[in-house]
Design a protein around this motif. Structure first.
Motif, short mmCIF file in Angstrom:
data_model
loop_
_atom_site.label_atom_id
_atom_site.label_comp_id
_atom_site.label_asym_id
_atom_site.label_seq_id
_atom_site.Cartn_x
_atom_site.Cartn_y
_atom_site.Cartn_z
N SER A 40 50.23 -16.40 49.19
CA SER A 40 48.96 -15.29 48.56
C SER A 40 47.49 -16.25 48.24
CB SER A 40 49.29 -14.84 47.96
OG SER A 40 49.99 -15.75 46.35
N SER A 64 43.46 -2.82 61.72
CA SER A 64 44.19 -3.38 60.33
C SER A 64 43.64 -4.19 59.33
CB SER A 64 45.00 -3.95 60.89
OG SER A 64 46.28 -3.37 61.58
N LYS A 68 42.20 -2.72 55.19
CA LYS A 68 42.36 -4.07 54.49
C LYS A 68 40.73 -5.11 54.40
CE LYS A 68 46.35 -4.70 53.32
NZ LYS A 68 46.69 -4.38 51.41
N THR A 70 37.79 -5.89 51.60
CA THR A 70 37.36 -5.80 50.21
C THR A 70 36.52 -4.74 49.53
OG1 THR A 70 35.56 -6.66 50.85
CG2 THR A 70 36.74 -8.94 50.69
N ILE A 105 37.11 -9.72 54.27
CA ILE A 105 38.36 -9.50 54.28
C ILE A 105 38.31 -10.93 53.39
CG2 ILE A 105 39.21 -10.81 56.04
CD1 ILE A 105 41.91 -8.37 56.51
N ASP A 108 43.91 -13.89 52.23
CA ASP A 108 45.76 -14.08 52.76
C ASP A 108 45.33 -12.79 53.24
OD1 ASP A 108 44.66 -12.15 50.52
OD2 ASP A 108 45.92 -12.49 49.35
N ASP A 109 44.42 -12.15 53.23
CA ASP A 109 45.03 -10.27 53.57
C ASP A 109 45.07 -10.56 55.41
OD1 ASP A 109 45.36 -8.29 51.84
OD2 ASP A 109 43.78 -8.28 51.09
N LYS A 112 48.01 -12.20 56.61
CA LYS A 112 49.36 -11.59 56.59
C LYS A 112 48.74 -10.84 57.55
CE LYS A 112 52.92 -10.10 54.72
NZ LYS A 112 53.48 -9.19 55.28
N ASP A 223 38.00 -6.71 43.93
CA ASP A 223 39.47 -6.51 44.91
C ASP A 223 40.49 -4.89 44.93
OD1 ASP A 223 42.54 -7.67 45.47
OD2 ASP A 223 42.35 -9.00 44.04
#
Length: 370
Positions: A40, A64, A68, A70, A105, A108-109, A112, A223
């Motif tokens: 992460s 997706s 996600k 920012t 983005i 880590d997002d 994932k 965030d």
């Protein structure tokens, strides 16, 4: 006829993206990641130009990513009193983006999202807590025997090995038979990142950027998970004696996490505005990390059945094109292997030929930028 087997090293953006397209091109894919779990944290990154096009080819990915982002829609450039002297907004057109991308983005997002897209694929296997210890190529057979350090995978033969493990790739050194630092070009720059609990923006979706003497800059952005993300950037002046300007940073990095945090804190002392408060906060968080910025410029990104995708093969530095280049690389690699189905060697040569002008273009730096 069985599927050819590819080993992909690195489970961040370039790795899962490459695995997705290789599986579509008829490969069985094993992805290994040296960290024991999914990592992460990370800075904000952008998807631009060809990356937007490629994202649109993957069902569900754009939705997706949009879910996600920012959420930052504006950036204010402020002076030492916190007063804005310039403002930049999103263009609203993904094909003509400003400094702020419509697809901004956190690293880590995005990792994932790509992990989730490939985890359930029966032709893709993830193995965490493992890394390559040796690569032995049989150039006549066009295969590589790979040994693993932790023993979670047995020594095995692979039709293709792809290094996607970042700019300081250890796999690159083994696959190309060269030093880890060879063809790594310092840019006299480093950056530190962290998520902090305090909301310096007061629930505002606009971010702030502050620049000070000595090439010191700080950025704050929202965030969605709460609090803010902070970036501390250092662009060091060139030395008249050609001494490496990032030596002090590297020394601190080798001493360990505590020394690195202290170096970042000391470097930004007296920078003005609320710099010291921000840097004190970010260097106190568990998710703090810092790294040097540089470019990777290799004479070739192919050796037998070994190749590279993303920063491991062509890190762009601060051009803002690294994510797009990694996404493009995975797509082009799989496409050329599919176009030359049954001849991996020809597919890899075509991959390099197709990528070389794209790499050269995206690695161009503004004059006197570093």
């Amino acid at each position: 006829m069985s599927r050819p087997h590819a080993l992909v090293v690195g489970a961040s953006i370039a790795g899962p993206m490459t695995a997705y397209w290789l599986s579509r091109a008829g490969f069985k894919v094993t992805i290994i990641e040296r960290f024991p779990t999914f990592r992460s944290g990370g800075q904000n990154i952008d998807i631009r130009t060809s990356g937007v096009t490629i994202m649109g080819k993957i069902p569900g990915m754009e939705a997706s990513v949009r879910a996600k982002t920012t959420t930052q829609d504006t950036i204010h450039f402020v002076n030492s009193k916190g007063k804005s002297y310039a403002t930049m907004k999103q263009s609203g057109d993904p094909k003509k983006q400003t400094l702020l991308s419509e697809y901004e983005i956190f690293r880590d997002d995005l990792s994932k999202i790509l992990f989730d897209l490939t985890e359930e694929n029966p032709n893709v296997e993830y193995v965490f807590g493992e890394q390559v210890s040796a690569i032995h190529q049989d150039f006549e057979k066009g295969r590589a025997t790979v040994e693993f350090q932790e023993g979670k995978l047995p020594t095995g033969e692979y039709d293709l090995v792809v290094a996607c493990d970042g700019a300081t790739s250890r796999t690159r050194a083994m696959g190309l038979d060269r030093n880890v630092k060879e063809h790594v070009h310092p840019l006299n720059m480093w950056a530190a990142y962290a998520s902090v609990e305090k909301d310096y923006l007061n629930d505002n979706k606009a971010g702030f950027m502050y620049g000070s003497v000595g090439g010191r800059s700080l950025g704050i952005g929202p965030d969605p998970a709460g609090g803010n993300r902070i970036c501390a950037l250092s662009v060091l002046p060139k030395s008249s004696t050609n001494e490496d300007a990032t030596t002090a940073f590297r020394i601190a990095q080798k001493k360990g996490d505590a020394a690195l945090r202290q170096h970042v804190l000391d470097h930004h002392k007296g920078a003005g505005w609320i710099s010291e408060e921000l840097v004190t906060d970010m260097t106190s968080t568990p998710n703090f990390y810092a790294s040097e910025m540089f470019q990777v410029k290799l004479p070739t990104i192919v050796n037998g059945c070994f190749t590279l995708v993303g920063d491991a093969g062509y890190a762009t530095g601060p051009t803002g094109g690294g994510t797009t280049l990694a996404m493009t690389g995975g797509y082009v690699l799989a496409g050329e292997l599919l176009r030359h189905k049954g001849d991996i060697s020809a597919g890899l040569r075509a991959y390099e030929a197709r990528m070389r002008p794209i790499i050269d273009d995206m690695q161009k730096l503004p004059r006197e930028s570093c």
